[in-house]
Write a protein that holds these residues in place. Structure first.
Motif, PDB file in Angstrom:
ATOM      1  N   THR A  45      20.204 -22.603 -22.234  1.00  0.00           N
ATOM      2  CA  THR A  45      19.291 -22.017 -21.251  1.00  0.00           C
ATOM      3  C   THR A  45      20.051 -21.307 -20.133  1.00  0.00           C
ATOM      4  O   THR A  45      19.562 -20.312 -19.583  1.00  0.00           O
ATOM      5  CB  THR A  45      18.334 -23.084 -20.683  1.00  0.00           C
ATOM      6  OG1 THR A  45      17.273 -22.421 -19.992  1.00  0.00           O
ATOM      7  CG2 THR A  45      19.010 -24.026 -19.716  1.00  0.00           C
ATOM      8  N   ILE A  46      21.256 -21.788 -19.791  1.00  0.00           N
ATOM      9  CA  ILE A  46      22.084 -21.078 -18.812  1.00  0.00           C
ATOM     10  C   ILE A  46      22.404 -19.675 -19.335  1.00  0.00           C
ATOM     11  O   ILE A  46      22.301 -18.680 -18.607  1.00  0.00           O
ATOM     12  CB  ILE A  46      23.385 -21.858 -18.527  1.00  0.00           C
ATOM     13  CG1 ILE A  46      23.079 -23.128 -17.730  1.00  0.00           C
ATOM     14  CG2 ILE A  46      24.389 -20.986 -17.766  1.00  0.00           C
ATOM     15  CD1 ILE A  46      24.262 -24.080 -17.611  1.00  0.00           C
ATOM     16  N   GLY A  47      22.775 -19.609 -20.606  1.00  0.00           N
ATOM     17  CA  GLY A  47      23.083 -18.311 -21.203  1.00  0.00           C
ATOM     18  C   GLY A  47      21.865 -17.402 -21.283  1.00  0.00           C
ATOM     19  O   GLY A  47      21.938 -16.219 -20.937  1.00  0.00           O
ATOM     20  N   LEU A  48      20.750 -17.951 -21.720  1.00  0.00           N
ATOM     21  CA  LEU A  48      19.545 -17.148 -21.904  1.00  0.00           C
ATOM     22  C   LEU A  48      18.985 -16.659 -20.574  1.00  0.00           C
ATOM     23  O   LEU A  48      18.624 -15.487 -20.431  1.00  0.00           O
ATOM     24  CB  LEU A  48      18.486 -17.961 -22.653  1.00  0.00           C
ATOM     25  CG  LEU A  48      18.894 -18.415 -24.062  1.00  0.00           C
ATOM     26  CD1 LEU A  48      17.861 -19.377 -24.631  1.00  0.00           C
ATOM     27  CD2 LEU A  48      19.090 -17.222 -24.985  1.00  0.00           C
ATOM     28  N   TYR A  49      18.907 -17.559 -19.587  1.00  0.00           N
ATOM     29  CA  TYR A  49      18.375 -17.159 -18.288  1.00  0.00           C
ATOM     30  C   TYR A  49      19.354 -16.221 -17.587  1.00  0.00           C
ATOM     31  O   TYR A  49      18.948 -15.209 -17.004  1.00  0.00           O
ATOM     32  CB  TYR A  49      18.093 -18.376 -17.405  1.00  0.00           C
ATOM     33  CG  TYR A  49      17.250 -18.036 -16.204  1.00  0.00           C
ATOM     34  CD1 TYR A  49      15.863 -18.206 -16.236  1.00  0.00           C
ATOM     35  CD2 TYR A  49      17.819 -17.519 -15.042  1.00  0.00           C
ATOM     36  CE1 TYR A  49      15.084 -17.877 -15.145  1.00  0.00           C
ATOM     37  CE2 TYR A  49      17.045 -17.186 -13.948  1.00  0.00           C
ATOM     38  CZ  TYR A  49      15.678 -17.366 -14.001  1.00  0.00           C
ATOM     39  OH  TYR A  49      14.903 -17.023 -12.928  1.00  0.00           O
ATOM     40  N   GLY A  50      20.658 -16.570 -17.656  1.00  0.00           N
ATOM     41  CA  GLY A  50      21.656 -15.711 -17.029  1.00  0.00           C
ATOM     42  C   GLY A  50      21.644 -14.310 -17.606  1.00  0.00           C
ATOM     43  O   GLY A  50      21.661 -13.315 -16.869  1.00  0.00           O
ATOM     44  N   GLY A  51      21.593 -14.222 -18.926  1.00  0.00           N
ATOM     45  CA  GLY A  51      21.529 -12.908 -19.569  1.00  0.00           C
ATOM     46  C   GLY A  51      20.289 -12.138 -19.175  1.00  0.00           C
ATOM     47  O   GLY A  51      20.349 -10.937 -18.886  1.00  0.00           O
ATOM     48  N   GLY A  52      19.160 -12.830 -19.143  1.00  0.00           N
ATOM     49  CA  GLY A  52      17.904 -12.166 -18.783  1.00  0.00           C
ATOM     50  C   GLY A  52      17.914 -11.635 -17.371  1.00  0.00           C
ATOM     51  O   GLY A  52      17.450 -10.518 -17.100  1.00  0.00           O
ATOM     52  N   ILE A  53      18.475 -12.413 -16.440  1.00  0.00           N
ATOM     53  CA  ILE A  53      18.460 -12.009 -15.038  1.00  0.00           C
ATOM     54  C   ILE A  53      19.449 -10.871 -14.792  1.00  0.00           C
ATOM     55  O   ILE A  53      19.219  -9.993 -13.957  1.00  0.00           O
ATOM     56  CB  ILE A  53      18.745 -13.223 -14.114  1.00  0.00           C
ATOM     57  CG1 ILE A  53      18.052 -13.030 -12.760  1.00  0.00           C
ATOM     58  CG2 ILE A  53      20.208 -13.483 -13.943  1.00  0.00           C
ATOM     59  CD1 ILE A  53      16.568 -13.198 -12.795  1.00  0.00           C
ATOM     60  N   VAL A  54      20.575 -10.850 -15.538  1.00  0.00           N
ATOM     61  CA  VAL A  54      21.528  -9.742 -15.415  1.00  0.00           C
ATOM     62  C   VAL A  54      20.916  -8.450 -15.949  1.00  0.00           C
ATOM     63  O   VAL A  54      21.005  -7.390 -15.304  1.00  0.00           O
ATOM     64  CB  VAL A  54      22.847 -10.065 -16.158  1.00  0.00           C
ATOM     65  CG1 VAL A  54      23.727  -8.819 -16.251  1.00  0.00           C
ATOM     66  CG2 VAL A  54      23.594 -11.179 -15.437  1.00  0.00           C
ATOM     67  N   VAL A  89      27.192 -11.220 -23.111  1.00  0.00           N
ATOM     68  CA  VAL A  89      27.981 -12.440 -23.348  1.00  0.00           C
ATOM     69  C   VAL A  89      27.130 -13.678 -23.101  1.00  0.00           C
ATOM     70  O   VAL A  89      27.164 -14.644 -23.884  1.00  0.00           O
ATOM     71  CB  VAL A  89      29.237 -12.453 -22.452  1.00  0.00           C
ATOM     72  CG1 VAL A  89      29.890 -13.837 -22.450  1.00  0.00           C
ATOM     73  CG2 VAL A  89      30.231 -11.403 -22.915  1.00  0.00           C
ATOM     74  N   PHE A  90      26.344 -13.657 -22.018  1.00  0.00           N
ATOM     75  CA  PHE A  90      25.501 -14.812 -21.712  1.00  0.00           C
ATOM     76  C   PHE A  90      24.415 -14.997 -22.768  1.00  0.00           C
ATOM     77  O   PHE A  90      24.124 -16.130 -23.172  1.00  0.00           O
ATOM     78  CB  PHE A  90      24.911 -14.683 -20.310  1.00  0.00           C
ATOM     79  CG  PHE A  90      25.725 -15.369 -19.259  1.00  0.00           C
ATOM     80  CD1 PHE A  90      25.299 -16.553 -18.675  1.00  0.00           C
ATOM     81  CD2 PHE A  90      26.955 -14.853 -18.867  1.00  0.00           C
ATOM     82  CE1 PHE A  90      26.062 -17.207 -17.727  1.00  0.00           C
ATOM     83  CE2 PHE A  90      27.732 -15.489 -17.914  1.00  0.00           C
ATOM     84  CZ  PHE A  90      27.280 -16.677 -17.335  1.00  0.00           C
ATOM     85  N   PHE A  91      23.811 -13.921 -23.218  1.00  0.00           N
ATOM     86  CA  PHE A  91      22.798 -14.033 -24.272  1.00  0.00           C
ATOM     87  C   PHE A  91      23.397 -14.635 -25.546  1.00  0.00           C
ATOM     88  O   PHE A  91      22.807 -15.528 -26.170  1.00  0.00           O
ATOM     89  CB  PHE A  91      22.213 -12.653 -24.597  1.00  0.00           C
ATOM     90  CG  PHE A  91      21.015 -12.275 -23.772  1.00  0.00           C
ATOM     91  CD1 PHE A  91      20.148 -13.239 -23.275  1.00  0.00           C
ATOM     92  CD2 PHE A  91      20.740 -10.935 -23.521  1.00  0.00           C
ATOM     93  CE1 PHE A  91      19.027 -12.883 -22.530  1.00  0.00           C
ATOM     94  CE2 PHE A  91      19.612 -10.569 -22.785  1.00  0.00           C
ATOM     95  CZ  PHE A  91      18.767 -11.546 -22.283  1.00  0.00           C
ATOM     96  N   VAL A  92      24.563 -14.131 -25.941  1.00  0.00           N
ATOM     97  CA  VAL A  92      25.223 -14.637 -27.159  1.00  0.00           C
ATOM     98  C   VAL A  92      25.559 -16.114 -27.007  1.00  0.00           C
ATOM     99  O   VAL A  92      25.342 -16.917 -27.928  1.00  0.00           O
ATOM    100  CB  VAL A  92      26.488 -13.808 -27.469  1.00  0.00           C
ATOM    101  CG1 VAL A  92      27.299 -14.459 -28.587  1.00  0.00           C
ATOM    102  CG2 VAL A  92      26.108 -12.381 -27.851  1.00  0.00           C
TER     103      VAL A  92
END
Length: 288
Positions: A45-54, A89-92
């Motif tokens: 979820t850190i990756g998914l939320y971080g990617g989404g917000i970026v 990178v965060f999404f992956v």
């Protein structure tokens, strides 16, 4: 860190912890609750939320030059190409961590990436599509936690409706962040907040965990309604931003309510301890 909005990421971790609580895994067999699985879901979820917000800032770069020139991309602090790489990178990372848990979690993670990109590119610009689209991202994030027991995702799909309503309400309010708002979306949000509180309270009553949950929900109600009422009385951009900020950070308390309603008191306590950290980070990094 400015692009990633760390205070918000903490709220996404509590989404997953709430979903794990709702799955019922702690009442099936304690030996099946592996800490590494919980950690992987949190990393996801850190990756998914971080990617989404970026990617939110990547797609908004041109508009932010006009409305929010202080943000990292329009101010020139971070080139848009580097922001694109960071978001990717965060999404992956989020998708891989989810697939390491199980295929159900992995497919949910992929769906979250798609719905986040849909919102960032098109959804936010549509009056009707935007709020439920953003809400769906959070609803799927809650189910990402539920996916710790894959067979529970279909059985408990309906719990995703609550964050869809709640985040839909916040998204509705947030459209007045820059230039203010009319009272109508704020009043609609007030009703949606009440539905969310009633839904969690109903689950708590069903599971015979009413008192502790309702106490937490009263705190939650105070946190979201106080700034919302201020915005209703004076719908300036500043008051709208405060209402949105309160709504986002209060997600932690709402998610603790899910855990209390499910009888998972340890996770509820852990989530509530995250609130001061999220609020502290919110002093240094943008939330809205």
């Amino acid at each position: 860190m400015r692009l990633l909005r760390p205070a918000n990421i903490i709220t996404s971790i509590t989404d997953v912890l709430a979903g794990i609580s709702l799955s019922g895994i702690f009442f099936i067999d304690h030996s099946t609750v592996a800490l590494d699985t919980i950690v992987l879901l949190c990393v996801s979820t850190i990756g998914l939320y971080g990617g989404g917000i970026v990617f939110n800032d990547v797609f908004d770069a041109a508009l932010d030059k006009i409305e929010r020139p202080e943000r990292p991309i329009p101010s020139g602090i971070i080139p848009i190409q580097r922001a694109f790489i960071l978001g990717t990178v965060f999404f992956v990372m989020g998708v891989i961590a989810a697939f390491l848990v199980n295929f159900t979690a992995g497919y949910l993670a992929v769906f979250i990436v798609l719905t986040a990109l849909l919102y960032n590119k098109w959804g936010k610009h549509h009056a009707m599509l935007g709020p439920p689209n953003m809400g769906l991202c959070r609803g799927l994030n809650l189910l990402l936690g539920v996916s710790i027991l894959p067979n529970q995702v279909i059985a408990m799909w309906y719990v995703a409706l609550v964050p869809i309503l709640y985040i839909g309400a916040i998204t509705l309010i947030s459209r007045g962040e820059v230039s203010g708002s009319t009272k109508k979306p704020l009043l609609v949000a007030a009703v949606l907040y009440a539905i969310v509180i009633a839904a969690i309270g109903s689950l708590a009553n069903h599971n015979q965990h009413f008192f502790l949950t309702v106490t937490t929900l009263l705190i939650f109600a105070w946190m979201v309604y106080r700034p919302l009422w201020k915005a209703i009385k004076n719908s300036s951009g500043k008051n709208i931003r405060e209402a949105v900020r309160a709504g986002i950070l209060s997600l932690i308390v709402m998610n603790a309510g899910w855990a209390l309603a499910s009888g998972v008191f340890l996770l509820a306590a852990i989530m509530l301890l995250m609130l001061p950290l999220s609020r502290w980070l919110g002093r240094f990094f943008a939330v809205t």
